[in-house]
Each structure stands twice: as C-alpha cells, then as structure tokens.
Design an enzyme around this catalytic site. Sequence first.
Site, PDB file in Angstrom:
ATOM      1  CB  THR A 103       1.314   0.028   5.470  1.00 48.81           C
ATOM      2  OG1 THR A 103       1.032  -0.734   4.125  1.00 48.81           O
ATOM      3  CG2 THR A 103       2.899   0.164   5.711  1.00 48.81           C
ATOM      4  CB  THR A 161      -1.068  -0.239   0.986  1.00 46.51           C
ATOM      5  OG1 THR A 161      -1.947  -0.852   1.518  1.00 46.51           O
ATOM      6  CG2 THR A 161      -1.275   1.675   1.021  1.00 46.51           C
ATOM      7  N   GLY A 189     -10.427  -1.331   5.143  1.00 48.78           N
ATOM      8  CA  GLY A 189      -9.717  -0.779   5.298  1.00 48.78           C
ATOM      9  C   GLY A 189      -9.676   0.305   6.030  1.00 48.78           C
ATOM     10  CG  ASP A 190      -5.202   1.299   7.660  1.00 49.38           C
ATOM     11  OD1 ASP A 190      -5.625   0.169   6.752  1.00 49.38           O
ATOM     12  OD2 ASP A 190      -4.529   1.970   7.259  1.00 49.38           O
TER      13      ASP A 190
HETATM   14  C1  SD4 Z   1      -5.767  -2.605   4.612  1.00 47.61           C
HETATM   15  N1  SD4 Z   1      -3.919  -0.622   4.931  1.00 47.61           N
HETATM   16  O1  SD4 Z   1      -6.895  -2.403   3.204  1.00 47.61           O
HETATM   17  C2  SD4 Z   1      -4.580  -1.814   4.285  1.00 47.61           C
HETATM   18  C3  SD4 Z   1      -3.254  -2.719   3.440  1.00 47.61           C
HETATM   19  C4  SD4 Z   1      -2.586  -2.499   3.337  1.00 47.61           C
HETATM   20  O2  SD4 Z   1      -0.332  -2.798   2.646  1.00 47.61           O
HETATM   21  O3  SD4 Z   1      -1.618  -1.615   3.669  1.00 47.61           O
HETATM   22  N2  SD4 Z   1      -1.608  -3.257   2.521  1.00 47.61           N
HETATM   23  O4  SD4 Z   1      -6.027  -3.097   5.756  1.00 47.61           O
END
Ligand code: SD4
Length: 318
Positions: free
Chosen positions: A232, A181, A211-212
């Site tokens: 991330t 990400t 997600g976040d």
């Molecule tokens: C999530 N934080 O959707 C993201 C995933 C992520 O590298 O950071 N992937 O939870």
Amino acid sequence: MISRRRFSQISAAMGLSLMNSVNALSIKTQNSSPIVVSTWNNKKANQIAYDALIEEPGALLDAIESAVNSVEENEKDLSVGYGGLPDNSGKVSLDACIMDHKHNAGSVCFLRDIVHAVSVARKVMEESPHVMLAGQGAQDFALEHGFEKTNMLSEQAEKAYLKWKKNPVFSPEINGERHDTIGLLAMDSASDLSGACSTSGLSYKTPGRVGDSPIIGSGLYVDNKVGAATATGLGELIMKCCSTFLVVEKMKQGLSPENACRYAIEMIVETQDYSGKQAGLIAINKQGEVGAYAIQKGFIYTVADADGIRVLESNYYL
Ligand code: SD4
C-alpha cells in the site's frame, strides 16, 4: 500439537505505542489455524476471512474475496470500491487483483461503475485466458459476467471532490497522503497461501492513471512454496521496484518477512525521491511468520489468527 507457525508480531494488549520497538519479536503459536493479514486497520475484513476459513477450510479464495468485498461495499472507506475518491474528472476508477496458491492471477485496472473490482479480477483469472483487463474492456467483461453498473460516487466522495475542485492541486505527497487500500493475504489450515488487493487509487489522479495495486509483483505477489506479500502507499514508488515480487524472492533467499519487506523498502528509498511519501509492505511466509515495513511511521496492519485480531504498527525507515 507441535508448533509450526511463528509470528513477527505482538499481542494487541500491548497497545500501538509500544509496538514499534518490539514487533520484530517472534512469538510461536501452538496451532495450525488460518492466518489472515491485511494492510491498515481492516479488522472486519480479517474477521470475515478468518471465520470463513474456519467454516470452510478449503475455500481460501472465497474467504479472501468476501473479505475484500466487504471493504469495497463500505462507503466510508475513501480509498476502496464504492465511496472511493474520484479522479480529477470526478469519476471513480478501481484497480484490483487476486492471486492463488496455484500461481493463477487475475487483475482489472481503470475499472469504472462496478463495485466489486476484486470479484471481476477473480472472474478474469477463472473465466478468461488473460491475466489483466483494463478500462472499458474490463467493464464490458464484468457486465458480460453478470456484474451490475453502479454510480460509484458516494455523497461523501462527491462533497470532497467539489471541495477539492475549488483549488485543484495534485501532488503525490498530498494526494498519496491518505491510504486505506486493502491488500489481504491468507494462509489456510493446509498452509496454502493466496491474496488480493483492491483500491480506488490516488484521489484526484489523472483519468487513466493506474497504480501498483492491480499489478502482479507490485501490489501483490504469491509464491505458494515461499510466501506472499502485498503493498500500500504511493504506487508510483512501489511499481518501479516490483516490490512484492522482491519481498517474496527475498523470503525465498531466507530473509524473515519483516526483513524482506525492509529490503524492498530500502530499494525504494535508494532508487527514488521518497520525501513526504509513504509505502508499506506486509508479508507472510510458508511457516506462518508475518512481518511488515514502511518508509514512514504510521503504517498499521491487521493480523487475525487463533489468538484473535490485532492491529500492529510496522517498523519504518524514516
Ligand atoms: C495506488 N497503492 O493506487 C495505491 C494507493 C494506496 O491506500 O495504497 N492507497 O497507488
């Protein structure tokens, strides 16, 4: 020129293996050139943003957007944009947000069939009365604003999905294991701060899962008077602690970027079952100090400034 920016970082020449023990050091730079910092090894994106800020110092959001767009277009990145791994129904859905130095923010989540999620988020910020649009509404808004529908499943992602389908197990530890990400923060030569975050989220997630990354205060937060942070890792951990908001608030109280990130990671660790799971935070303060912290070893981030581009490894809890 008087030094006004300090960094919690070390030079690339030292090699990644040495970095963990020494990256709490602060090194002063002698300039007020732009600073770009992003999650993971995103050297190309950092270079794009940095070069754009040198060329057009005032166009902070344009620099950030074009950098993140380059990752969204890169089909080799299996966690962002085109080529991102799909949900458990085989469809790719994207989450992204952007926040500027005037405290404007825009966000999209569960967005399908559009490559440049961060650009849609920027349009939401600039051309709608809202902050966040989701799902079909986000897609309709994108199409109304000139974005084109694209089949987001690359050959490589489809292959991986078909392989996963043979034994379709989902667990936060396994599906949250691989991360790419992009969260990117930038400070321009006027010391204004902005940032963006873009992801396809967890591989093989339940359709509709968000997600976040698109949540202001979880995946990204900017307070131009104080600093900025992005995240991330496993969103389910991050969003229950409003981690990037917490990092910026802690910097406001005087913590260095690294210590603020550490505080927020410790909050995750104290409140949740973190075993086998990763979360990483990066931050920059108004003085141009950069820092990061993660739950586990292995979180790297990229910094671009007048001294060049380097990939650093953060300190970590475990
Ligand atoms: C999530 N934080 O959707 C993201 C995933 C992520 O590298 O950071 N992937 O939870």
